[in-house]
Design an enzyme around this catalytic site. Structure first.
Site, PDB file in Angstrom:
ATOM      1  N   GLY A  28       0.787  -1.223   0.000  1.00  0.00           N
ATOM      2  CA  GLY A  28       0.000   0.000   0.000  1.00  0.00           C
ATOM      3  C   GLY A  28       0.820   1.275   0.000  1.00  0.00           C
ATOM      4  O   GLY A  28       0.284   2.354  -0.233  1.00  0.00           O
ATOM      5  N   CYS A 236     -26.867  -8.855 -17.645  1.00  0.00           N
ATOM      6  CA  CYS A 236     -26.223  -8.519 -18.918  1.00  0.00           C
ATOM      7  C   CYS A 236     -27.182  -8.867 -20.061  1.00  0.00           C
ATOM      8  O   CYS A 236     -27.746  -9.962 -20.101  1.00  0.00           O
ATOM      9  CB  CYS A 236     -24.923  -9.292 -19.064  1.00  0.00           C
ATOM     10  N   CYS A 239     -25.280 -11.975 -22.166  1.00  0.00           N
ATOM     11  CA  CYS A 239     -25.032 -13.296 -21.587  1.00  0.00           C
ATOM     12  C   CYS A 239     -25.919 -13.586 -20.380  1.00  0.00           C
ATOM     13  O   CYS A 239     -25.898 -14.696 -19.856  1.00  0.00           O
ATOM     14  CB  CYS A 239     -23.558 -13.455 -21.209  1.00  0.00           C
ATOM     15  N   CYS A 261     -21.970  -6.763 -20.068  1.00  0.00           N
ATOM     16  CA  CYS A 261     -20.763  -6.975 -19.268  1.00  0.00           C
ATOM     17  C   CYS A 261     -19.646  -6.068 -19.769  1.00  0.00           C
ATOM     18  O   CYS A 261     -19.417  -5.969 -20.977  1.00  0.00           O
ATOM     19  CB  CYS A 261     -20.260  -8.416 -19.405  1.00  0.00           C
ATOM     20  N   CYS A 267     -17.960 -12.277 -20.694  1.00  0.00           N
ATOM     21  CA  CYS A 267     -19.241 -12.310 -21.400  1.00  0.00           C
ATOM     22  C   CYS A 267     -19.181 -13.308 -22.570  1.00  0.00           C
ATOM     23  O   CYS A 267     -20.071 -14.144 -22.737  1.00  0.00           O
ATOM     24  CB  CYS A 267     -19.560 -10.908 -21.914  1.00  0.00           C
TER      25      CYS A 267
END
Lengths: 277, 197
Positions: A28, A236, A239, A261, A267
Protein backbone atom coordinates in the site's frame (compact mmCIF):
# COMPACT_ATOMS: atom_id res chain seq x y z
CA UNK A 1 17.02 -5.70 -33.12
CA UNK A 2 17.52 -2.11 -32.00
CA UNK A 3 15.92 -2.44 -28.56
CA UNK A 4 16.34 -4.70 -25.55
CA UNK A 5 14.04 -7.55 -24.43
CA UNK A 6 10.73 -5.96 -23.33
CA UNK A 7 11.89 -2.58 -24.72
CA UNK A 8 13.48 -1.11 -21.56
CA UNK A 9 17.25 -1.28 -21.01
CA UNK A 10 18.54 -3.53 -18.23
CA UNK A 11 19.54 -0.75 -15.83
CA UNK A 12 16.06 0.78 -16.05
CA UNK A 13 14.49 -2.60 -15.41
CA UNK A 14 16.73 -3.15 -12.37
CA UNK A 15 15.62 0.22 -10.96
CA UNK A 16 11.95 -0.65 -11.51
CA UNK A 17 12.44 -4.16 -10.11
CA UNK A 18 13.97 -2.76 -6.92
CA UNK A 19 11.00 -0.40 -6.54
CA UNK A 20 8.55 -3.27 -7.09
CA UNK A 21 10.24 -5.39 -4.39
CA UNK A 22 10.07 -2.54 -1.84
CA UNK A 23 6.45 -1.97 -2.81
CA UNK A 24 5.67 -5.63 -2.18
CA UNK A 25 7.48 -5.49 1.18
CA UNK A 26 5.46 -2.42 2.29
CA UNK A 27 1.92 -3.12 1.00
CA UNK A 28 0.00 0.00 0.00
CA UNK A 29 3.00 2.34 0.28
CA UNK A 30 3.89 4.36 -2.85
CA UNK A 31 7.52 3.82 -3.85
CA UNK A 32 9.01 6.61 -6.02
CA UNK A 33 10.72 5.44 -9.21
CA UNK A 34 12.46 7.15 -12.12
CA UNK A 35 9.72 6.72 -14.71
CA UNK A 36 11.00 6.71 -18.29
CA UNK A 37 9.65 8.20 -21.47
CA UNK A 38 7.77 5.44 -23.26
CA UNK A 39 6.72 5.34 -26.91
CA UNK A 40 3.18 6.32 -25.92
CA UNK A 41 1.76 9.37 -24.16
CA UNK A 42 1.25 9.69 -20.42
CA UNK A 43 -2.30 8.64 -19.67
CA UNK A 44 -2.04 5.65 -21.98
CA UNK A 45 -0.64 3.34 -19.36
CA UNK A 46 3.07 4.18 -19.25
CA UNK A 47 3.28 3.20 -15.58
CA UNK A 48 1.64 -0.16 -16.15
CA UNK A 49 3.76 -0.73 -19.24
CA UNK A 50 6.98 -0.13 -17.31
CA UNK A 51 5.92 -2.50 -14.51
CA UNK A 52 4.94 -5.14 -17.09
CA UNK A 53 8.26 -4.69 -18.91
CA UNK A 54 10.14 -5.27 -15.65
CA UNK A 55 8.12 -8.41 -14.83
CA UNK A 56 7.63 -10.21 -18.14
CA UNK A 57 9.68 -13.28 -19.02
CA UNK A 58 9.74 -14.91 -22.47
CA UNK A 59 7.54 -17.73 -21.10
CA UNK A 60 4.66 -15.47 -20.03
CA UNK A 61 1.18 -15.36 -21.51
CA UNK A 62 0.10 -11.72 -21.56
CA UNK A 63 -3.39 -10.20 -21.52
CA UNK A 64 -4.35 -6.53 -21.60
CA UNK A 65 -7.74 -5.06 -20.79
CA UNK A 66 -9.02 -1.51 -20.95
CA UNK A 67 -12.25 -0.97 -18.98
CA UNK A 68 -12.66 -4.75 -19.10
CA UNK A 69 -12.33 -5.05 -22.87
CA UNK A 70 -9.53 -6.82 -24.75
CA UNK A 71 -10.39 -5.19 -28.08
CA UNK A 72 -10.13 -1.47 -27.36
CA UNK A 73 -7.36 0.70 -28.87
CA UNK A 74 -5.29 1.02 -25.69
CA UNK A 75 -5.45 -2.70 -24.93
CA UNK A 76 -4.65 -3.77 -28.48
CA UNK A 77 -1.67 -1.44 -28.81
CA UNK A 78 -0.09 -2.42 -25.47
CA UNK A 79 -0.65 -6.13 -26.20
CA UNK A 80 1.03 -5.75 -29.61
CA UNK A 81 3.85 -3.72 -28.06
CA UNK A 82 4.91 -6.61 -25.82
CA UNK A 83 4.14 -9.23 -28.42
CA UNK A 84 6.73 -7.49 -30.57
CA UNK A 85 9.30 -6.31 -28.01
CA UNK A 86 9.22 -9.26 -25.57
CA UNK A 87 8.08 -12.03 -27.88
CA UNK A 88 5.49 -13.15 -25.32
CA UNK A 89 2.40 -15.18 -26.12
CA UNK A 90 -0.82 -13.21 -25.79
CA UNK A 91 -4.36 -14.21 -24.91
CA UNK A 92 -7.77 -12.72 -24.24
CA UNK A 93 -8.65 -15.51 -21.77
CA UNK A 94 -8.24 -14.45 -18.14
CA UNK A 95 -7.59 -18.03 -16.97
CA UNK A 96 -4.79 -18.58 -19.54
CA UNK A 97 -2.87 -15.39 -18.75
CA UNK A 98 0.12 -15.26 -16.40
CA UNK A 99 0.45 -11.46 -16.50
CA UNK A 100 -2.59 -9.21 -17.00
CA UNK A 101 -2.24 -5.47 -17.49
CA UNK A 102 -5.43 -3.60 -16.75
CA UNK A 103 -6.93 -0.16 -17.00
CA UNK A 104 -9.80 0.47 -14.59
CA UNK A 105 -11.16 -3.08 -14.06
CA UNK A 106 -10.44 -6.35 -12.26
CA UNK A 107 -11.45 -9.36 -14.39
CA UNK A 108 -14.68 -11.12 -13.35
CA UNK A 109 -13.06 -14.58 -13.56
CA UNK A 110 -11.35 -15.11 -10.16
CA UNK A 111 -7.57 -14.78 -10.38
CA UNK A 112 -5.29 -17.50 -9.06
CA UNK A 113 -1.86 -17.72 -7.47
CA UNK A 114 1.02 -17.22 -9.91
CA UNK A 115 -0.97 -14.64 -11.86
CA UNK A 116 0.15 -11.01 -11.72
CA UNK A 117 -2.32 -8.18 -12.24
CA UNK A 118 -0.66 -4.90 -13.32
CA UNK A 119 -2.76 -1.74 -12.95
CA UNK A 120 -2.35 1.45 -14.95
CA UNK A 121 -2.69 4.26 -12.42
CA UNK A 122 -3.34 7.92 -13.31
CA UNK A 123 -3.13 9.51 -9.82
CA UNK A 124 -1.67 7.21 -7.16
CA UNK A 125 -2.11 9.55 -4.19
CA UNK A 126 -5.55 9.04 -2.58
CA UNK A 127 -5.11 12.27 -0.60
CA UNK A 128 -4.10 14.43 -3.58
CA UNK A 129 -7.44 16.19 -4.09
CA UNK A 130 -7.58 16.92 -0.36
CA UNK A 131 -3.96 18.08 -0.02
CA UNK A 132 -2.03 19.10 -3.15
CA UNK A 133 1.46 19.16 -1.57
CA UNK A 134 3.46 15.93 -1.87
CA UNK A 135 5.54 16.86 1.21
CA UNK A 136 2.33 17.03 3.23
CA UNK A 137 0.71 13.84 1.91
CA UNK A 138 4.00 11.99 2.62
CA UNK A 139 3.77 13.20 6.23
CA UNK A 140 0.10 12.25 6.45
CA UNK A 141 0.90 8.68 5.33
CA UNK A 142 3.93 8.59 7.63
CA UNK A 143 1.84 9.66 10.64
CA UNK A 144 -1.17 7.58 9.54
CA UNK A 145 -3.15 10.83 9.60
CA UNK A 146 -6.18 9.95 7.50
CA UNK A 147 -8.88 11.99 9.25
CA UNK A 148 -9.26 14.23 6.18
CA UNK A 149 -10.27 11.27 4.03
CA UNK A 150 -13.03 10.33 6.46
CA UNK A 151 -14.21 13.95 6.51
CA UNK A 152 -14.46 13.80 2.71
CA UNK A 153 -16.56 10.63 2.86
CA UNK A 154 -18.68 12.16 5.64
CA UNK A 155 -19.33 15.26 3.52
CA UNK A 156 -20.50 12.94 0.74
CA UNK A 157 -23.10 11.53 3.13
CA UNK A 158 -24.09 14.98 4.41
CA UNK A 159 -24.63 16.23 0.85
CA UNK A 160 -25.88 13.16 -1.03
CA UNK A 161 -27.21 10.88 1.68
CA UNK A 162 -24.61 8.24 0.82
CA UNK A 163 -20.93 7.92 0.01
CA UNK A 164 -20.97 9.20 -3.59
CA UNK A 165 -17.52 7.97 -4.58
CA UNK A 166 -18.19 5.33 -7.25
CA UNK A 167 -14.69 4.61 -8.57
CA UNK A 168 -11.12 4.94 -7.23
CA UNK A 169 -12.78 4.22 -3.89
CA UNK A 170 -10.07 4.49 -1.19
CA UNK A 171 -8.99 1.40 0.74
CA UNK A 172 -6.90 0.74 3.83
CA UNK A 173 -4.22 -1.91 3.39
CA UNK A 174 -3.36 -4.20 6.33
CA UNK A 175 -4.73 -1.57 8.74
CA UNK A 176 -1.92 0.82 7.79
CA UNK A 177 -1.71 2.64 4.46
CA UNK A 178 -4.66 4.27 2.72
CA UNK A 179 -4.33 3.42 -0.97
CA UNK A 180 -5.95 4.44 -4.26
CA UNK A 181 -6.93 1.22 -6.05
CA UNK A 182 -6.78 3.12 -9.39
CA UNK A 183 -10.10 4.15 -11.01
CA UNK A 184 -11.70 0.70 -10.81
CA UNK A 185 -15.44 0.81 -10.03
CA UNK A 186 -16.10 0.27 -6.33
CA UNK A 187 -17.89 -2.91 -7.48
CA UNK A 188 -14.38 -4.36 -7.94
CA UNK A 189 -13.07 -3.37 -4.50
CA UNK A 190 -13.92 -6.72 -2.81
CA UNK A 191 -11.76 -8.44 -5.46
CA UNK A 192 -8.67 -6.54 -4.24
CA UNK A 193 -8.25 -9.32 -1.66
CA UNK A 194 -6.90 -11.88 -4.09
CA UNK A 195 -4.66 -14.94 -4.36
CA UNK A 196 -2.82 -13.09 -7.18
CA UNK A 197 -0.06 -10.51 -6.80
CA UNK A 198 -1.26 -7.00 -7.74
CA UNK A 199 1.17 -4.30 -8.88
CA UNK A 200 0.28 -0.65 -9.53
CA UNK A 201 2.29 1.61 -11.85
CA UNK A 202 1.81 5.38 -12.22
CA UNK A 203 4.09 6.63 -15.02
CA UNK A 204 3.49 10.37 -14.98
CA UNK A 205 3.42 10.50 -11.18
CA UNK A 206 6.41 8.13 -10.91
CA UNK A 207 5.06 5.79 -8.26
CA UNK A 208 4.84 2.02 -7.88
CA UNK A 209 2.87 0.20 -5.18
CA UNK A 210 1.69 -3.32 -4.56
CA UNK A 211 -0.72 -5.71 -2.88
CA UNK A 212 0.81 -9.14 -2.19
CA UNK A 213 -1.59 -12.13 -2.38
CA UNK A 214 -4.12 -12.38 0.47
CA UNK A 215 -3.33 -8.90 1.74
CA UNK A 216 -6.10 -7.45 3.90
CA UNK A 217 -7.80 -4.65 1.96
CA UNK A 218 -10.71 -2.76 3.57
CA UNK A 219 -12.79 -0.16 1.73
CA UNK A 220 -13.14 2.91 3.95
CA UNK A 221 -16.61 3.37 5.43
CA UNK A 222 -18.54 4.12 8.61
CA UNK A 223 -20.31 1.74 11.00
CA UNK A 224 -23.72 3.25 10.10
CA UNK A 225 -22.82 3.68 6.41
CA UNK A 226 -21.07 0.42 5.51
CA UNK A 227 -19.29 0.05 2.18
CA UNK A 228 -21.67 -0.95 -0.63
CA UNK A 229 -20.18 -2.32 -3.88
CA UNK A 230 -23.23 -1.35 -5.87
CA UNK A 231 -24.01 -2.39 -9.43
CA UNK A 232 -26.67 -1.62 -12.04
CA UNK A 233 -29.91 -3.49 -11.28
CA UNK A 234 -29.92 -5.41 -14.56
CA UNK A 235 -28.64 -8.68 -15.95
CA UNK A 236 -26.22 -8.52 -18.92
CA UNK A 237 -28.29 -8.15 -22.12
CA UNK A 238 -25.93 -10.49 -24.00
CA UNK A 239 -25.03 -13.30 -21.59
CA UNK A 240 -27.57 -12.82 -18.80
CA UNK A 241 -24.95 -12.60 -16.05
CA UNK A 242 -26.30 -11.07 -12.88
CA UNK A 243 -22.99 -10.97 -11.01
CA UNK A 244 -20.83 -8.92 -13.38
CA UNK A 245 -20.08 -5.22 -13.72
CA UNK A 246 -22.15 -3.70 -16.54
CA UNK A 247 -21.57 -0.95 -19.07
CA UNK A 248 -24.55 1.07 -20.19
CA UNK A 249 -24.56 1.23 -24.00
CA UNK A 250 -26.69 3.63 -26.06
CA UNK A 251 -28.01 1.64 -29.03
CA UNK A 252 -30.04 4.15 -31.10
CA UNK A 253 -30.95 7.83 -31.46
CA UNK A 254 -34.19 7.42 -29.51
CA UNK A 255 -32.60 6.92 -26.10
CA UNK A 256 -32.62 3.14 -26.35
CA UNK A 257 -29.99 1.52 -24.18
CA UNK A 258 -28.77 -1.82 -22.97
CA UNK A 259 -26.57 -3.09 -20.16
CA UNK A 260 -23.74 -5.46 -21.09
CA UNK A 261 -20.76 -6.98 -19.27
CA UNK A 262 -17.73 -4.67 -19.28
CA UNK A 263 -15.49 -7.78 -19.12
CA UNK A 264 -15.58 -8.94 -22.75
CA UNK A 265 -13.80 -12.25 -22.09
CA UNK A 266 -16.20 -13.16 -19.26
CA UNK A 267 -19.24 -12.31 -21.40
CA UNK A 268 -17.98 -14.11 -24.52
CA UNK A 269 -17.00 -17.29 -22.66
CA UNK A 270 -20.40 -17.43 -20.95
CA UNK A 271 -22.08 -17.19 -24.34
CA UNK A 272 -19.71 -19.78 -25.85
CA UNK A 273 -20.40 -22.31 -23.12
CA UNK A 274 -24.16 -21.81 -23.35
CA UNK A 275 -24.54 -20.24 -19.91
CA UNK A 276 -26.34 -17.32 -21.52
CA UNK A 277 -29.96 -16.95 -20.54
CA UNK B 1 53.17 -10.07 -17.01
CA UNK B 2 50.43 -8.38 -15.04
CA UNK B 3 49.91 -10.01 -11.67
CA UNK B 4 46.24 -9.14 -11.58
CA UNK B 5 45.47 -10.74 -14.94
CA UNK B 6 44.23 -14.15 -13.69
CA UNK B 7 41.75 -12.72 -11.19
CA UNK B 8 40.40 -10.26 -13.75
CA UNK B 9 39.79 -13.11 -16.17
CA UNK B 10 38.05 -15.13 -13.45
CA UNK B 11 35.94 -12.15 -12.54
CA UNK B 12 34.63 -11.90 -16.09
CA UNK B 13 33.03 -15.36 -15.89
CA UNK B 14 29.97 -16.36 -13.93
CA UNK B 15 27.56 -13.75 -15.23
CA UNK B 16 24.21 -14.34 -16.91
CA UNK B 17 24.60 -16.16 -20.24
CA UNK B 18 21.73 -14.15 -21.72
CA UNK B 19 21.35 -11.13 -19.41
CA UNK B 20 17.89 -9.80 -20.40
CA UNK B 21 16.29 -13.25 -20.41
CA UNK B 22 18.12 -14.69 -17.39
CA UNK B 23 17.56 -11.53 -15.33
CA UNK B 24 13.83 -11.55 -16.14
CA UNK B 25 13.46 -15.17 -15.06
CA UNK B 26 15.54 -14.68 -11.92
CA UNK B 27 13.61 -11.54 -11.00
CA UNK B 28 10.31 -13.41 -11.23
CA UNK B 29 11.69 -15.93 -8.74
CA UNK B 30 12.74 -13.08 -6.42
CA UNK B 31 9.37 -11.35 -6.83
CA UNK B 32 7.52 -14.61 -6.26
CA UNK B 33 9.23 -15.31 -2.95
CA UNK B 34 9.01 -11.70 -1.69
CA UNK B 35 5.28 -11.72 -2.48
CA UNK B 36 4.82 -15.10 -0.74
CA UNK B 37 6.97 -15.18 2.39
CA UNK B 38 8.17 -18.68 3.21
CA UNK B 39 7.92 -19.95 -0.36
CA UNK B 40 11.17 -21.53 -1.57
CA UNK B 41 12.04 -21.25 -5.25
CA UNK B 42 14.95 -21.96 -7.54
CA UNK B 43 16.94 -18.98 -8.79
CA UNK B 44 19.82 -19.57 -11.17
CA UNK B 45 22.05 -18.02 -13.81
CA UNK B 46 24.73 -16.41 -11.66
CA UNK B 47 27.97 -18.22 -10.78
CA UNK B 48 29.86 -16.04 -8.30
CA UNK B 49 33.17 -17.00 -6.65
CA UNK B 50 32.90 -19.06 -3.46
CA UNK B 51 31.72 -18.74 -0.75
CA UNK B 52 28.81 -16.90 -2.41
CA UNK B 53 25.98 -19.20 -3.49
CA UNK B 54 24.63 -19.21 -7.06
CA UNK B 55 21.32 -17.92 -5.62
CA UNK B 56 22.97 -14.94 -3.91
CA UNK B 57 25.02 -14.25 -7.03
CA UNK B 58 21.90 -14.34 -9.21
CA UNK B 59 20.13 -11.87 -6.90
CA UNK B 60 23.12 -9.51 -7.07
CA UNK B 61 23.12 -9.68 -10.87
CA UNK B 62 19.37 -8.97 -11.01
CA UNK B 63 19.26 -6.10 -8.52
CA UNK B 64 22.65 -4.39 -8.28
CA UNK B 65 24.30 -1.80 -10.51
CA UNK B 66 26.25 1.47 -10.07
CA UNK B 67 23.20 2.98 -8.32
CA UNK B 68 23.16 0.48 -5.44
CA UNK B 69 25.55 0.42 -2.50
CA UNK B 70 26.61 -3.07 -1.47
CA UNK B 71 28.06 -4.33 1.81
CA UNK B 72 29.96 -7.62 1.89
CA UNK B 73 30.23 -9.31 5.29
CA UNK B 74 33.78 -10.31 6.34
CA UNK B 75 33.70 -13.87 4.96
CA UNK B 76 32.30 -12.64 1.61
CA UNK B 77 34.67 -9.71 1.36
CA UNK B 78 37.33 -11.47 -0.73
CA UNK B 79 39.34 -10.11 -3.67
CA UNK B 80 37.64 -12.59 -6.00
CA UNK B 81 34.12 -11.58 -4.96
CA UNK B 82 34.98 -7.86 -5.04
CA UNK B 83 36.38 -8.24 -8.57
CA UNK B 84 33.38 -10.30 -9.73
CA UNK B 85 30.87 -7.83 -8.30
CA UNK B 86 32.75 -4.84 -9.72
CA UNK B 87 32.93 -6.35 -13.21
CA UNK B 88 29.33 -7.55 -13.41
CA UNK B 89 27.44 -4.85 -11.51
CA UNK B 90 29.71 -1.83 -10.99
CA UNK B 91 28.12 -1.50 -7.55
CA UNK B 92 30.10 0.60 -5.04
CA UNK B 93 31.16 -1.29 -1.91
CA UNK B 94 30.32 0.48 1.33
CA UNK B 95 30.11 -0.07 5.09
CA UNK B 96 27.08 -1.82 6.59
CA UNK B 97 25.45 1.44 7.70
CA UNK B 98 25.24 2.84 4.16
CA UNK B 99 24.24 -0.28 2.28
CA UNK B 100 21.23 -0.83 0.01
CA UNK B 101 22.13 -4.52 -0.12
CA UNK B 102 24.08 -6.43 2.56
CA UNK B 103 25.29 -9.95 1.86
CA UNK B 104 26.61 -12.61 4.19
CA UNK B 105 25.74 -15.27 6.75
CA UNK B 106 23.36 -14.15 9.50
CA UNK B 107 26.02 -14.43 12.24
CA UNK B 108 28.11 -11.81 10.43
CA UNK B 109 25.27 -9.46 9.45
CA UNK B 110 23.33 -9.48 12.74
CA UNK B 111 25.86 -7.46 14.82
CA UNK B 112 25.72 -4.59 12.29
CA UNK B 113 21.92 -4.66 11.97
CA UNK B 114 21.35 -1.73 14.38
CA UNK B 115 23.52 0.45 12.10
CA UNK B 116 21.75 -0.48 8.89
CA UNK B 117 19.21 1.67 7.05
CA UNK B 118 15.59 1.03 8.07
CA UNK B 119 14.02 3.84 6.04
CA UNK B 120 12.46 7.04 7.36
CA UNK B 121 8.85 7.86 8.19
CA UNK B 122 8.11 9.54 4.84
CA UNK B 123 10.21 7.09 2.81
CA UNK B 124 10.31 3.64 4.47
CA UNK B 125 11.56 2.19 1.15
CA UNK B 126 14.96 3.81 1.68
CA UNK B 127 16.10 0.76 3.59
CA UNK B 128 18.53 -2.12 3.34
CA UNK B 129 17.72 -5.46 1.71
CA UNK B 130 19.63 -8.33 3.31
CA UNK B 131 20.81 -11.36 1.35
CA UNK B 132 21.41 -13.94 4.08
CA UNK B 133 23.42 -16.99 3.09
CA UNK B 134 22.08 -20.18 4.69
CA UNK B 135 23.15 -23.83 4.80
CA UNK B 136 19.73 -24.91 3.66
CA UNK B 137 16.15 -23.68 3.38
CA UNK B 138 13.19 -25.64 4.69
CA UNK B 139 9.54 -24.86 5.42
CA UNK B 140 9.72 -25.33 9.17
CA UNK B 141 10.92 -23.50 12.28
CA UNK B 142 9.31 -20.07 12.50
CA UNK B 143 5.60 -19.53 11.86
CA UNK B 144 4.87 -16.72 9.42
CA UNK B 145 1.62 -14.79 8.94
CA UNK B 146 0.72 -11.59 7.13
CA UNK B 147 0.51 -10.22 3.57
CA UNK B 148 1.32 -12.83 0.91
CA UNK B 149 0.38 -15.74 3.18
CA UNK B 150 -3.04 -17.38 3.02
CA UNK B 151 -3.18 -18.86 6.51
CA UNK B 152 0.32 -19.49 7.71
CA UNK B 153 3.74 -20.43 6.33
CA UNK B 154 6.90 -21.79 7.87
CA UNK B 155 10.59 -21.08 7.29
CA UNK B 156 13.82 -21.98 9.06
CA UNK B 157 14.79 -18.44 10.11
CA UNK B 158 18.25 -18.03 11.63
CA UNK B 159 16.84 -15.78 14.39
CA UNK B 160 13.22 -15.39 15.43
CA UNK B 161 13.48 -12.45 17.85
CA UNK B 162 15.26 -10.15 15.37
CA UNK B 163 12.73 -10.72 12.60
CA UNK B 164 9.78 -10.45 14.98
CA UNK B 165 11.14 -7.09 16.16
CA UNK B 166 11.59 -5.98 12.55
CA UNK B 167 7.91 -6.70 11.85
CA UNK B 168 6.89 -4.68 14.91
CA UNK B 169 8.71 -1.60 13.58
CA UNK B 170 6.63 -1.67 10.34
CA UNK B 171 6.53 0.34 8.09
CA UNK B 172 10.21 0.96 8.90
CA UNK B 173 12.57 -2.00 8.75
CA UNK B 174 14.63 -4.20 6.48
CA UNK B 175 13.64 -6.88 3.97
CA UNK B 176 15.45 -10.17 3.61
CA UNK B 177 16.25 -12.76 1.00
CA UNK B 178 17.55 -16.11 2.24
CA UNK B 179 19.78 -18.03 -0.16
CA UNK B 180 21.15 -21.58 -0.12
CA UNK B 181 22.68 -23.23 -3.16
CA UNK B 182 20.38 -22.34 -6.03
CA UNK B 183 17.31 -21.71 -3.87
CA UNK B 184 15.83 -18.51 -2.49
CA UNK B 185 13.16 -17.53 0.04
CA UNK B 186 12.24 -14.13 1.44
CA UNK B 187 10.88 -12.36 4.48
CA UNK B 188 9.59 -8.80 3.98
CA UNK B 189 9.17 -6.54 7.01
CA UNK B 190 5.39 -6.99 6.74
CA UNK B 191 5.56 -10.65 7.84
CA UNK B 192 4.69 -11.38 11.46
CA UNK B 193 7.01 -13.98 12.95
CA UNK B 194 6.45 -16.37 15.85
CA UNK B 195 8.45 -19.22 17.33
CA UNK B 196 7.13 -22.76 17.55
CA UNK B 197 4.49 -23.07 20.26
Amino acid sequence: MSYNFAYLDEQTKRMIRRAILKGVAIPGYQVPFASREMPMPYGWGTGGVQVSAACLTPDDVFKVIDQGADDTTNAVSIRRFFEKTAGVAVTEKTAEATVIQTRHRIPETPLCADQILVYQVPIPEPLRFLEPRETETRKMHGLEEYGLMHVKLYEDIARHGEIATAYAYPVKVEDRYVMDPSPIPKFDNPKLESPALQLFGAGREQRIYALPPFTKVASLDFEDYPFDPSKAAHPCALCGAEDSYLDEVIVDDAGGRMFVCSDTDYCASRRDTGEAA
Amino acid sequence: MALSAPSVTDAMGGGFANPPRDAAIAFRAALGVMARPGLIREITGGHPPLPLSPAAGSLLLVLCDPETRVYLSPSCDTDAIRAWLRFHTGAPLVSAGQADFAIGPWAELAPDLPLMRKGVQDYPDRSVTLIVEMDHLSPKGARLTGPGIKDEAWLNLPDIAAFAANARSFPLGFDTFFTAGDHVAALPRSTRVAGVA
